[in-house]
Design a protein around this motif. Structure first.
Motif, PDB file in Angstrom:
ATOM      1  N   ASP A   8       0.811  -1.213   0.000  1.00  0.00           N
ATOM      2  CA  ASP A   8       0.000   0.000   0.000  1.00  0.00           C
ATOM      3  C   ASP A   8       0.852   1.274   0.000  1.00  0.00           C
ATOM      4  O   ASP A   8       0.313   2.372   0.113  1.00  0.00           O
ATOM      5  CB  ASP A   8      -0.907   0.019   1.244  1.00  0.00           C
ATOM      6  CG  ASP A   8      -1.872  -1.147   1.264  1.00  0.00           C
ATOM      7  OD1 ASP A   8      -2.404  -1.479   0.196  1.00  0.00           O
ATOM      8  OD2 ASP A   8      -2.094  -1.714   2.336  1.00  0.00           O
ATOM      9  N   LEU A  29      -6.261   6.078  -4.203  1.00  0.00           N
ATOM     10  CA  LEU A  29      -7.383   5.249  -3.754  1.00  0.00           C
ATOM     11  C   LEU A  29      -8.280   4.879  -4.924  1.00  0.00           C
ATOM     12  O   LEU A  29      -8.759   3.746  -5.029  1.00  0.00           O
ATOM     13  CB  LEU A  29      -8.194   5.999  -2.694  1.00  0.00           C
ATOM     14  CG  LEU A  29      -7.568   6.137  -1.312  1.00  0.00           C
ATOM     15  CD1 LEU A  29      -8.428   7.045  -0.439  1.00  0.00           C
ATOM     16  CD2 LEU A  29      -7.408   4.781  -0.641  1.00  0.00           C
ATOM     17  N   ARG A  34     -10.671   1.564  -4.725  1.00  0.00           N
ATOM     18  CA  ARG A  34     -11.202   1.642  -3.369  1.00  0.00           C
ATOM     19  C   ARG A  34     -12.302   2.692  -3.261  1.00  0.00           C
ATOM     20  O   ARG A  34     -13.195   2.557  -2.431  1.00  0.00           O
ATOM     21  CB  ARG A  34     -10.086   1.972  -2.363  1.00  0.00           C
ATOM     22  CG  ARG A  34      -8.928   0.981  -2.369  1.00  0.00           C
ATOM     23  CD  ARG A  34      -9.368  -0.361  -1.850  1.00  0.00           C
ATOM     24  NE  ARG A  34      -8.245  -1.296  -1.782  1.00  0.00           N
ATOM     25  CZ  ARG A  34      -8.352  -2.549  -1.400  1.00  0.00           C
ATOM     26  NH1 ARG A  34      -9.534  -3.021  -1.055  1.00  0.00           N
ATOM     27  NH2 ARG A  34      -7.314  -3.353  -1.382  1.00  0.00           N
ATOM     28  N   THR A  35     -12.192   3.746  -4.058  1.00  0.00           N
ATOM     29  CA  THR A  35     -13.143   4.847  -3.948  1.00  0.00           C
ATOM     30  C   THR A  35     -13.538   5.345  -5.330  1.00  0.00           C
ATOM     31  O   THR A  35     -12.864   5.076  -6.337  1.00  0.00           O
ATOM     32  CB  THR A  35     -12.525   6.022  -3.170  1.00  0.00           C
ATOM     33  OG1 THR A  35     -11.355   6.478  -3.867  1.00  0.00           O
ATOM     34  CG2 THR A  35     -12.150   5.613  -1.756  1.00  0.00           C
ATOM     35  N   LYS A  73     -14.607  -0.029  -1.582  1.00  0.00           N
ATOM     36  CA  LYS A  73     -14.062  -1.130  -0.795  1.00  0.00           C
ATOM     37  C   LYS A  73     -13.078  -0.554   0.206  1.00  0.00           C
ATOM     38  O   LYS A  73     -12.265   0.295  -0.141  1.00  0.00           O
ATOM     39  CB  LYS A  73     -13.355  -2.154  -1.701  1.00  0.00           C
ATOM     40  CG  LYS A  73     -12.887  -3.404  -0.977  1.00  0.00           C
ATOM     41  CD  LYS A  73     -12.241  -4.380  -1.948  1.00  0.00           C
ATOM     42  CE  LYS A  73     -11.783  -5.638  -1.233  1.00  0.00           C
ATOM     43  NZ  LYS A  73     -11.097  -6.579  -2.156  1.00  0.00           N
ATOM     44  N   THR A  74     -13.165  -1.007   1.422  1.00  0.00           N
ATOM     45  CA  THR A  74     -12.289  -0.490   2.464  1.00  0.00           C
ATOM     46  C   THR A  74     -10.820  -0.719   2.091  1.00  0.00           C
ATOM     47  O   THR A  74     -10.449  -1.788   1.616  1.00  0.00           O
ATOM     48  CB  THR A  74     -12.598  -1.181   3.798  1.00  0.00           C
ATOM     49  OG1 THR A  74     -13.929  -0.838   4.181  1.00  0.00           O
ATOM     50  CG2 THR A  74     -11.645  -0.737   4.883  1.00  0.00           C
ATOM     51  N   GLY A  75      -9.997   0.303   2.319  1.00  0.00           N
ATOM     52  CA  GLY A  75      -8.579   0.153   1.996  1.00  0.00           C
ATOM     53  C   GLY A  75      -7.752   1.307   2.509  1.00  0.00           C
ATOM     54  O   GLY A  75      -8.259   2.305   3.029  1.00  0.00           O
TER      55      GLY A  75
END
Length: 943
Positions: A8, A29, A34-35, A73-75
Motif C-alpha cells: 500500500d 485510492l 477503493r473509492t 471497498k475499504t482500503g
C-alpha cells in the motif's frame, strides 16, 4: 481490521501543497478501486472540520461519514513525501496514511498510530525511509507497554540500606515475570545511584522482559533514604518511566503515609492538591478521534491544568489538552478514567469534563449493562458410536499401519468458579501455575532435545511469557474473575482471533495456544492429565498438542488418531518425525471408541477401523508381518543405492529441520541431505545469528555427511513464519505475501551472511544452495548475484545453485530458468496447495489437497523436461516423495532424487529397488491421463 502493508506504500512522492497531496491520495485510492472520484470532496470536507495531522510527521486524511457512499471497498494507501508538506494547520507532514473506510474500521489504525507518535526521531526516519517494508515497520511497531502499578510497589519494607531495597524491588519485578533472574544478578552487582531528596535509582536492561518501574520504601524513612526506584528495560523504551521519576522528584512532595493508589497518582503526574474525579467511558468505539477532540476542546476552555489517565492501566496521566496524548491512551468503552486538575478553575473543569464524558463527548452513548446471568447451555447429545469393522475415512497425516488396543485420551473436566473476590491471591495462584507450566515444558524440552518436539515446545515457553495474555488475565481478575476463568478467557479470546484469520498455519497454531492454556489451567485446578497404559496402544484424542506428542513413549504407542486437526498441524508433523502412523480430522465419533478395543490405523490410505473383525484382523496382521519384514530388510540394505530392477538409480536423501539430526540420517542410509531447513538456526536465536554461529551449525552437518551432498534452503521465513527480530506487518494471506526469497531480498545483508556461512562451512565439500518461493527468473538472478559476489571472496569447491519449485509460475517457466540454474527441487506441499488453491490443513478440504492430482503431476513433468533438456537434475522434497503410491509415478516422471524424512529413507529405497523403470513410466502416463487425484489413486491401486 485494516492493516498497513508494504503493497500500500508509494515512496518518494512530491507535492506543491497540501491540497495537491490530498488530490494525489484520492487518485491513489481511486486507481486501487477503493473509492469513486467523489471521495476527494469528503476528504476536503474533513480537513475543513479539523486537521487530520496526528503529529510527528503523520497525517491520516479520510472522508466524512457522509462520503462513505463513495467508498467502494475499504482500503489504505500510504504516501511518503521525503521533502515534507506544510499542512493547513502549519504542521510539517512526511507521511499520509490515507483511509477509505465504509464504517469505523479506520479507528484501529488511528489508535495504533497514536502509540508510535512518541518514538524519538520518528519524523526524520519516515522522511528518510527508502524501503516500503521499513516504512510500514516504523508505523506499525507499537512501543512496549510500561508497567508501574500497585503490584510493582513495595511499601514499608523493613530495610535500612539502598542495596537492600533495590534487591527487594528487583525481586518483586522477577516475581511478576517482568524480568528474569539475569536481571537480579545484574542488580546485585551494581550499587544504586543517588537521585537526591533521599531517593535512589537502580536500572538495567539485561533480563528485562518489558519496561517496568518499581518503588521500594523503607519502614522507617530518613532524609538519606526515602525510597529506591528499580527500573527495568532499554532506555529508549523507558522514557515515560524516567519522566515520571523526574516529575515526581521535581515536586518534592511528602509521601509518608500515602496509600499505594495515592503514591501511583503522584508518579502518574497528579499533584497532591489536585481536584480529582473518576468517570466511566461509554463511547462504543472508545476514546477515538472525534470524542477525544471534543474532550480536548472542553478542557481548553478552563483556566486549569487538567490531566487524564486510564485507572485500570499503569500508564502516566497525560494532558487533557493534547489530542494525540488523549487518543494515545487507547481508552475503551467501560474503562474508568481518572481526571485531575489544579488551578483557578480546577473544580469547574472537573465537573464540566465529567459531565461531558458521561454525556458521550458529542456521541450518542448507552449505559453499561450489568452482567446478566448466563443462559443454561443445552446439554450436547453424544455422537452415535462408530460401527464395528467399518472403515472410517480421515486425513492421512503420517504413513504406516498399526493394530492395537485404543486408549482414548479424554480431557479431564476442569471445574472452577467463574469469580473470586481475592484478586491478589488469584494473581499469586496464576503466577505459580504459569511458573509450574514453564518448568514442566522445560523438562519436556530437555527430554526431547535434538528432536522435532524441542523447538515447538520452546515456542510454548514463549507463549507462556506473552505479556498480552498475562495482562488480559490480570484485567479479568481485577474485574472479579477467578484465576482460572480469567486465564481461559484470555487464551480462548486469543485462539479464536487466530482461528478467525482463516489462515491455515495460524489457525493450527491456535491449537498450540490452547495446549499451553490447558496446561496452566490444569495446574490451577490441581488436575493431572490422563496417563496411557503400560502396554502397546493407539492414542485417540479430540486433538493433540505438541506437548502431548512429546510425552509419548514411542516404545508403546503404535499410532495416533485425532477427531480434529489437519495434515500440517504440529501433532501431524511430530507424528511423521517419530515414524508413527497417524490419521487426523476423523470426527468426534471416534471419541466413542471404548478403551481397550482393537483399532486399525492406516496412515497411508487415511482411514481407521474400530473393532475389526477376525478376517480383517488376519489381513492386517499379514500386512504388518510383511511390512515388518520389509522394514527389517530395508534397514539391512539401507546403505545400498536405490536402483530399479533394470538398473536406473535414484538418490534418496533426507529432509532435516536441524543439523543435529544429520548423523541419524547418514546412519539410515541417506545419500545426502536433500533439504536442510536453515530457518531453525534463525528461530533459535533472539536476533539474527552472526557468521560464526551459522558456520558452526552448518559444519556439524558437513562433518557428519563425510562428503555426501547437502542441499541447504536459504532462510524461508516471513508471512506465516515470522521472526521476532524481523518485524513485518500483518498480512491477510501470508502464503501470498512477504516470505521466502522475496523477503530475503529485502535484507540482502542477512542473505549474504548466510551464503558466506554456508560456503565457509562447506569448503571443498559438496554444497547445493536452494532459494525458496522463487516465482521467476528475475528473482533467481537477484539471489544468484549475491551468491556470485560471496563466491568471489570465499572460494568453495563443489557448489551448485538452484531453486525450489513451489510456485506454479516457476514450474510453468522452468524452461526459462533451466539454462541458468544448476538444479530444481520440487516442494510438493506448497506446490499442491498453490496449484489447487486449497490449504492443506483446511478442516473440510485438506483431504483434497493431494499431490497426486494430475495438475501437480503435469507441473512436475514440465519441470523435469525443462531441466533434462539442459542437463540439470530434479529432486522432490515434499511429502509426496515418501508416499508409496506416488514413488513409482515420480520415478516414472524421471525425477532424479527423492528427499524424505530420515525414518523413511530405508523404505523408500526398498520401494525403488522393487520397481521397473519402464513400468513406472507407464504408471506415470496413466496418472497424467486421469482427471482427479482420486482417479489417480484408484488407477494406481489396481495397477
Amino acid at each position: 481490521m485494516l492493516t498497513l502493508t508494504a503493497n500500500d506504500v508509494r515512496l518518494g512522492a512530491t507535492a506543491t501543497d497540501w491540497q495537491d497531496a490530498l488530490q494525489q491520495a484520492a487518485r491513489d485510492l481511486e486507481a486501487a478501486r477503493r473509492t469513486s472520484p467523489d471521495y476527494l470532496a469528503g476528504m476536503m470536507a474533513r480537513e475543513r472540520q479539523s486537521s487530520t495531522v496526528l503529529g510527528n510527521g503523520i497525517a491520516i486524511p479520510h472522508g466524512t461519514p457522509e462520503s462513505r457512499d463513495a467508498v467502494l471497498k475499504t482500503g489504505i494507501r500510504i504516501l511518503q513525501f521525503p521533502q515534507g508538506i506544510t499542512w493547513h494547520d502549519n504542521a510539517r507532514v512526511h507521511v499520509l496514511v490515507v483511509i477509505a473506510a465504509q464504517s469505523d474500521e479506520h479507528l484501529d489504525i488511528l489508535r495504533h498510530l497514536t502509540r508510535v507518535l512518541d518514538k524519538p526521531g520518528l519524523a526524520e526516519k519516515l522522511a528518510r525511509a527508502t524501503d516500503a517494508t521499513e516504512l510500514v515497520a516504523l508505523l506499525s511497531k507499537a512501543p512496549a507497554v510500561a508497567k508501574c502499578d500497585n503490584e510493582t510497589l513495595c511499601l514499608g519494607i523493613d530495610a535500612s540500606t539502598p542495596n537492600e531495597l533495590a534487591l527487594i524491588a528487583a525481586a518483586r519485578l522477577q516475581s511478576l515475570r517482568c524480568v528474569s533472574t539475569d536481571f537480579l544478578a545484574e542488580i546485585i552487582g551494581q550499587p544504586p545511584v543517588a537521585l537526591g531528596q533521599g531517593f535512589w535509582l537502580t536500572h538495567h536492561t539485561v533480563g528485562a522482559r518489558r519496561p517496568t518501574l518499581s518503588l521500594a520504601t523503607p519502614k522507617r524513612a530518613t532524609p538519606e533514604l526515602r525510597g529506591v526506584f528499580c527500573l527495568a528495560g532499554p532506555g529508549d523504551e523507558c522514557h515515560d518511566l524516567l519522566d515520571r521519576i523526574d516529575n515526581f522528584l521535581a515536586r518534592n512532595e511528602p509521601i509518608d503515609g500515602l496509600s499505594g493508589d495515592a503514591l501511583l497518582a503522584r508518579l502518574s503526574g497528579e499533584a497532591a492538591d489536585a481536584v480529582t474525579a473518576k468517570v466511566t467511558l461509554l463511547n462504543t468505539h472508545g476514546l477515538h478521534a472525534r470524542p477525544a477532540k471534543y474532550l480536548v476542546q472542553e478542557a481548553r476552555r478552563h483556566n486549569a491544568s487538567i490531566r487524564i489517565r486510564v485507572l485500570e492501566g499503569d500508564g502516566s496521566a497525560v494532558s487533557a489538552t493534547s489530542l494525540t496524548r488523549v487518543i494515545g491512551l487507547g481508552a475503551r468503552r467501560g474503562q474508568m478514567l481518572l481526571l485531575s486538575a489544579t488551578g483557578d478553575e480546577a473544580d469547574q473543569a472537573i465537573v464540566s469534563l465529567t459531565n461531558a464524558i458521561e454525556d458521550g463527548l458529542g456521541e450518542n452513548v448507552d449505559p453499561l449493562r450489568s452482567a446478566e446471568p448466563r443462559a443454561p447451555v443445552p446439554e450436547a447429545q453424544p455422537p452415535e458410536p462408530l460401527a464395528d469393522d467399518q472403515p472410517v475415512k480421515a486425513v492421512a497425516a503420517s504413513p504406516g499401519l498399526a493394530l492395537a488396543p485404543a486408549f482414548v485420551m479424554r480431557q479431564p473436566a476442569l471445574e472452577y468458579p467463574d469469580s473470586a473476590a481475592d484478586s491478589e491471591q488469584q494473581i499469586q495462584r496464576l503466577n505459580q501455575a504459569i511458573d509450574d507450566a514453564d518448568g514442566q515444558l522445560r523438562t519436556l524440552i530437555r527430554h526431547a532435545e535434538g528432536g522435532e518436539a524441542a523447538p515447538i515446545l520452546s515456542v510454548h515457553v514463549e507463549m507462556l511469557q506473552d505479556e498480552d495474555l498475562y495482562q488480559a488475565t490480570l484485567e479479568a481478575i481485577n474485574e472479579g474473575a477467578s484465576a482460572e476463568a480469567g486465564w481461559w478467557k484470555a487464551i480462548d479470546t486469543a485462539a479464536r482471533a487466530q482461528e478467525a484469520l482463516s489462515d491455515r498455519l495460524l489457525a493450527e497454531r491456535a491449537a498450540d495456544l490452547r495446549d499451553v492454556g490447558r496446561r496452566v489451567l490444569a495446574n490451577l485446578c490441581g488436575v493431572a492429565m490422563p496417563t496411557p497404559p503400560d502396554t502397546p496402544y493407539i492414542l485417540v484424542a479430540d486433538d493433540l498438542g505438541p506437548s502431548d506428542v512429546a510425552r509419548l513413549d514411542t516404545t508403546r504407542v503404535r499410532g495416533l488418531v485425532t477427531a480434529r486437526g489437519g495434515a500440517t498441524s504440529h501433532s501431524a508433523i511430530l507424528a511423521r518425525a517419530l515414524g508413527l502412523p497417524a490419521v487426523v480430522g476423523a470426527g468426534e465419533q471416534i471419541l466413542t471408541i471404548a478403551n481397550g478395543s482393537d483399532l486399525v490405523v492406516d496412515g497411508e490410505r487415511g482411514c481407521l477401523v474400530p473393532n475389526p473383525g477376525a478376517e480383517r484382523c488376519e489381513r492386517i496382521r499379514r500386512r504388518l508381518e510383511k511390512l515388518e519384514a520389509l522394514q527389517a530388510q530395508a534397514h539391512e540394505h539401507r546403505n545400498q543405492p536405490a536402483t530399479t530392477e533394470d538398473g536406473h538409480t535414484i538418490e534418496v536423501c533426507a529432509n532435516l529441520g536441524n543439523t543435529a539430526h544429520t548423523p541419524d540420517a547418514v546412519d539410515r542410509g541417506a545419500d545426502g541431505v536433500g533439504l536442510l531447513r536453515t530457518e531453525f538456526i534463525f528461530m533459535a536465536h533472539p536476533e539474527a545469528p552472526d557468521l560464526a554461529t551459522q558456520v558452526r551449525e552448518y559444519q556439524h552437518a558437513f562433518d557428519a555427511l563425510n562428503g555426501l551432498p547437502l542441499v541447504a534452503r536459504t532462510l524461508d521465513v516471513g508471512g506465516d513464519k515470522p521472526l521476532d527480530y524481523w518485524p513485518l506487518p500483518q498480512e491477510d494471506n501470508p502464503f501470498l505475501g512477504m516470505r521466502g526469497i522475496r523477503l530475503s531480498l529485502t535484507r540482502p545483508d542477512i542473505l549474504e551472511t548466510q551464503v558466506r556461512a554456508l560456503l565457509t562451512a562447506a569448503g571443498d565439500r559438496p554444497l547445493r544452495i536452494m532459494f525458496p518461493m522463487v516465482k521467476d527468473l528475475e528473482e533467481f538472478r537477484a539471489a544468484r548475484a549475491i551468491v556470485s559476489k560471496v563466491q568471489a571472496e570465499v572460494p568453495a569447491g563443489d557448489v551448485q545453485v538452484g531453486v525450489m519449485i513451489e510456485v506454479p509460475s516457476c514450474a510453468l517457466l522452468a524452461s526459462t530458468l533451466a539454462p541458468e540454474v544448476d538444479f530444481f527441487s520440487v516442494g510438493t506441499n506448497d506446490l499442491t496447495q498453490y496449484t489447487l488453491a486449497i490449504d492443506r490443513g483446511h478442516g473440510q478440504l485438506s483431504a483434497e489437497s493431494d499431490g497426486l492430482h494430475p495438475s501437480v503431476l503435469r507441473l512436475i513433468r514440465m519441470t523435469v523436461e525443462a531441466a533434462h533438456a539442459h542437463d540439470r537434475w530434479v529432486g522432490v522434497c515434499g511429502e509426496l516423495a515418501s508416499d508409496p503410491q506416488a514413488i513409482p509415478v515420480l520415478v516414472g516422471l524421471d525425477v532424479d532424487e527423492l528427499s524424505v524424512t530420515s525414518r523413511r529413507v530405508p523404505l523408500v529405497k526398498a520401494c525403488i529397488r522393487g520397481l521397473n523403470l519402464e513400468n513406472a513410466r507407464q504408471q506415470a502416463e496413466k496418472a497424467l491421463a486421469m482427471a482427479t487425484a482420486a482417479e489417480v489413486r484408484d488407477a494406481l491401486e489396481v495397477w
